[in-house]
Design a protein around this motif. Sequence first.
Motif, PDB file in Angstrom:
ATOM      1  N   UNK A  97       0.830  -1.211   0.000  1.00  0.00           N
ATOM      2  CA  UNK A  97       0.000   0.000   0.000  1.00  0.00           C
ATOM      3  C   UNK A  97       0.867   1.266   0.000  1.00  0.00           C
ATOM      4  N   UNK A  98       1.859   1.322   0.869  1.00  0.00           N
ATOM      5  CA  UNK A  98       2.708   2.510   0.955  1.00  0.00           C
ATOM      6  C   UNK A  98       3.513   2.723  -0.325  1.00  0.00           C
ATOM      7  N   UNK A  99       4.067   1.625  -0.866  1.00  0.00           N
ATOM      8  CA  UNK A  99       4.857   1.749  -2.091  1.00  0.00           C
ATOM      9  C   UNK A  99       3.977   2.194  -3.259  1.00  0.00           C
ATOM     10  N   UNK A 100       2.755   1.664  -3.309  1.00  0.00           N
ATOM     11  CA  UNK A 100       1.866   2.061  -4.401  1.00  0.00           C
ATOM     12  C   UNK A 100       1.523   3.543  -4.326  1.00  0.00           C
ATOM     13  N   UNK A 101       1.206   4.036  -3.141  1.00  0.00           N
ATOM     14  CA  UNK A 101       0.902   5.461  -3.024  1.00  0.00           C
ATOM     15  C   UNK A 101       2.120   6.315  -3.367  1.00  0.00           C
ATOM     16  N   UNK A 102       3.299   5.872  -2.944  1.00  0.00           N
ATOM     17  CA  UNK A 102       4.515   6.645  -3.198  1.00  0.00           C
ATOM     18  C   UNK A 102       4.839   6.723  -4.683  1.00  0.00           C
ATOM     19  N   UNK A 103       4.422   5.738  -5.463  1.00  0.00           N
ATOM     20  CA  UNK A 103       4.726   5.714  -6.895  1.00  0.00           C
ATOM     21  C   UNK A 103       3.553   6.223  -7.718  1.00  0.00           C
ATOM     22  N   UNK A 104       2.355   5.767  -7.413  1.00  0.00           N
ATOM     23  CA  UNK A 104       1.209   6.031  -8.288  1.00  0.00           C
ATOM     24  C   UNK A 104       0.688   7.455  -8.176  1.00  0.00           C
ATOM     25  N   UNK A 105       0.684   8.020  -6.972  1.00  0.00           N
ATOM     26  CA  UNK A 105       0.174   9.394  -6.820  1.00  0.00           C
ATOM     27  C   UNK A 105       1.053  10.391  -7.577  1.00  0.00           C
ATOM     28  N   UNK A 106       2.392  10.387  -7.399  1.00  0.00           N
ATOM     29  CA  UNK A 106       3.213  11.307  -8.199  1.00  0.00           C
ATOM     30  C   UNK A 106       3.116  11.036  -9.703  1.00  0.00           C
ATOM     31  N   UNK A 107       3.016   9.768 -10.097  1.00  0.00           N
ATOM     32  CA  UNK A 107       2.917   9.451 -11.528  1.00  0.00           C
ATOM     33  C   UNK A 107       1.630  10.022 -12.109  1.00  0.00           C
ATOM     34  N   UNK A 108       0.512   9.815 -11.403  1.00  0.00           N
ATOM     35  CA  UNK A 108      -0.754  10.345 -11.896  1.00  0.00           C
ATOM     36  C   UNK A 108      -0.755  11.868 -11.892  1.00  0.00           C
ATOM     37  N   UNK A 109      -0.159  12.476 -10.882  1.00  0.00           N
ATOM     38  CA  UNK A 109      -0.083  13.945 -10.811  1.00  0.00           C
ATOM     39  C   UNK A 109       0.754  14.494 -11.964  1.00  0.00           C
ATOM     40  N   UNK A 110       1.874  13.842 -12.255  1.00  0.00           N
ATOM     41  CA  UNK A 110       2.730  14.301 -13.348  1.00  0.00           C
ATOM     42  C   UNK A 110       2.005  14.191 -14.683  1.00  0.00           C
ATOM     43  N   UNK A 111       1.322  13.073 -14.925  1.00  0.00           N
ATOM     44  CA  UNK A 111       0.622  12.894 -16.195  1.00  0.00           C
ATOM     45  C   UNK A 111      -0.552  13.854 -16.325  1.00  0.00           C
ATOM     46  N   UNK A 112      -1.172  14.213 -15.205  1.00  0.00           N
ATOM     47  CA  UNK A 112      -2.354  15.056 -15.256  1.00  0.00           C
ATOM     48  C   UNK A 112      -2.026  16.539 -15.300  1.00  0.00           C
ATOM     49  N   UNK A 167       3.513  -1.747  -7.306  1.00  0.00           N
ATOM     50  CA  UNK A 167       3.501  -0.319  -7.624  1.00  0.00           C
ATOM     51  C   UNK A 167       3.125  -0.070  -9.076  1.00  0.00           C
ATOM     52  N   UNK A 168       3.386  -1.032  -9.953  1.00  0.00           N
ATOM     53  CA  UNK A 168       3.079  -0.873 -11.380  1.00  0.00           C
ATOM     54  C   UNK A 168       1.635  -1.264 -11.644  1.00  0.00           C
ATOM     55  N   UNK A 169       0.721  -0.453 -11.147  1.00  0.00           N
ATOM     56  CA  UNK A 169      -0.707  -0.730 -11.296  1.00  0.00           C
ATOM     57  C   UNK A 169      -1.318   0.360 -12.172  1.00  0.00           C
ATOM     58  N   UNK A 214      -7.929   8.841  -3.076  1.00  0.00           N
ATOM     59  CA  UNK A 214      -6.787   8.171  -2.453  1.00  0.00           C
ATOM     60  C   UNK A 214      -7.280   7.089  -1.485  1.00  0.00           C
ATOM     61  N   UNK A 215      -8.397   7.347  -0.812  1.00  0.00           N
ATOM     62  CA  UNK A 215      -8.974   6.321   0.058  1.00  0.00           C
ATOM     63  C   UNK A 215      -9.410   5.112  -0.747  1.00  0.00           C
ATOM     64  N   UNK A 216      -9.996   5.350  -1.917  1.00  0.00           N
ATOM     65  CA  UNK A 216     -10.417   4.233  -2.773  1.00  0.00           C
ATOM     66  C   UNK A 216      -9.213   3.424  -3.221  1.00  0.00           C
ATOM     67  N   UNK A 217      -8.178   4.113  -3.702  1.00  0.00           N
ATOM     68  CA  UNK A 217      -6.975   3.424  -4.162  1.00  0.00           C
ATOM     69  C   UNK A 217      -6.323   2.663  -3.015  1.00  0.00           C
ATOM     70  N   UNK A 218      -6.319   3.239  -1.834  1.00  0.00           N
ATOM     71  CA  UNK A 218      -5.725   2.576  -0.676  1.00  0.00           C
ATOM     72  C   UNK A 218      -6.448   1.274  -0.363  1.00  0.00           C
ATOM     73  N   UNK A 219      -7.765   1.325  -0.336  1.00  0.00           N
ATOM     74  CA  UNK A 219      -8.534   0.121  -0.014  1.00  0.00           C
ATOM     75  C   UNK A 219      -8.356  -0.941  -1.089  1.00  0.00           C
ATOM     76  N   UNK A 220      -8.386  -0.528  -2.357  1.00  0.00           N
ATOM     77  CA  UNK A 220      -8.172  -1.491  -3.436  1.00  0.00           C
ATOM     78  C   UNK A 220      -6.792  -2.123  -3.341  1.00  0.00           C
ATOM     79  N   UNK A 221      -5.795  -1.324  -3.002  1.00  0.00           N
ATOM     80  CA  UNK A 221      -4.428  -1.836  -2.905  1.00  0.00           C
ATOM     81  C   UNK A 221      -4.301  -2.841  -1.773  1.00  0.00           C
TER      82      UNK A 221
END
Length: 293
Positions: A97-112, A167-169, A214-221
């Motif tokens: 969960x922690x690794x996914x948030x650390x990778x996916x949130x910045x990646x999505x923010x950068x792309x958006x 993390x590669x989700x 982020x709560x949704x992504x956390x629970x899914x992760x």
Amino acid sequence: MSASVRTLVRPAVLRTRRGRLVYWSVLALALVLFTAAFIVPLYWAATGAMKAPAELARTPPTLVPETWQPENYARAWREMDLGRYFLNTVVLAGGAWLVQLAVQVPAAYALSKLRPRFGNAILALMLLTLMMPVTALLVPVYLTVVDVPLFNRNLLDSPSAVWLPAAANAFNIYILKNFFDRIPDDILDAARIDGAGPLTVMVRVVLPLARPIIAVVSILSIVTAWKDFLWPLLVIPDPAKQPLSVFLQRVAQDTPLNILMAGLVLASVPLIALFLLFQRQVIGGLSAGGLKG
């Protein structure tokens, strides 16, 4: 003049007595069927764990245990040493969960919001992985874990073997980006005028607004990592380090059926509790349409 709302049933039909009767009957039947589809397996597992082995194997089965044996849950916890494997699962799921948030949130923010060159192409390649069968990716990912490029490290029997691939989700990155796209750029521009850099904007502006998704992504992760079976089975061969999903399958042949079922129920309790506690956040995050400028 307000636009007409299209529905499956015409309002004129709902105003008739027969229309209301048919509508509510179909709705009630659908609710009962869907509720039964979720409740019956849970009831069957919870009560089956409290039956004697002979009664559990009886045909036809009994709907209610003839002799209640709730002590089977305590036996399963004690005899199967579930505490150790619960801890292993918490470490794997929490770290993923922690690794996914650390990778996916910045990646999505950068792309958006940062809109890098070839960002759309990168997102398309990410989404392309969703179209591929999971089994097709097992071999290349496993070879990567066995010999990490550049570092030449073997991650087998290490929690990192579960954390890093998680993390590669692409799905989580997509839903995060979709939410970030709906945050008005005016809010971010105001923060930039005040001297905030991209990282500060993400941490102090975007993340507080994105708490529902982020709560949704956390629970899914957490749910995905908790119930995952195949990947931990491949990368964690040491029995003492395996999570509950792998351990319960490994001991299934040598464990009485009622004790095994009690272990399965205990392994499911955290996920059920997690959903019941955060179901509003899940529904709210999935239905959130961003912010209005």
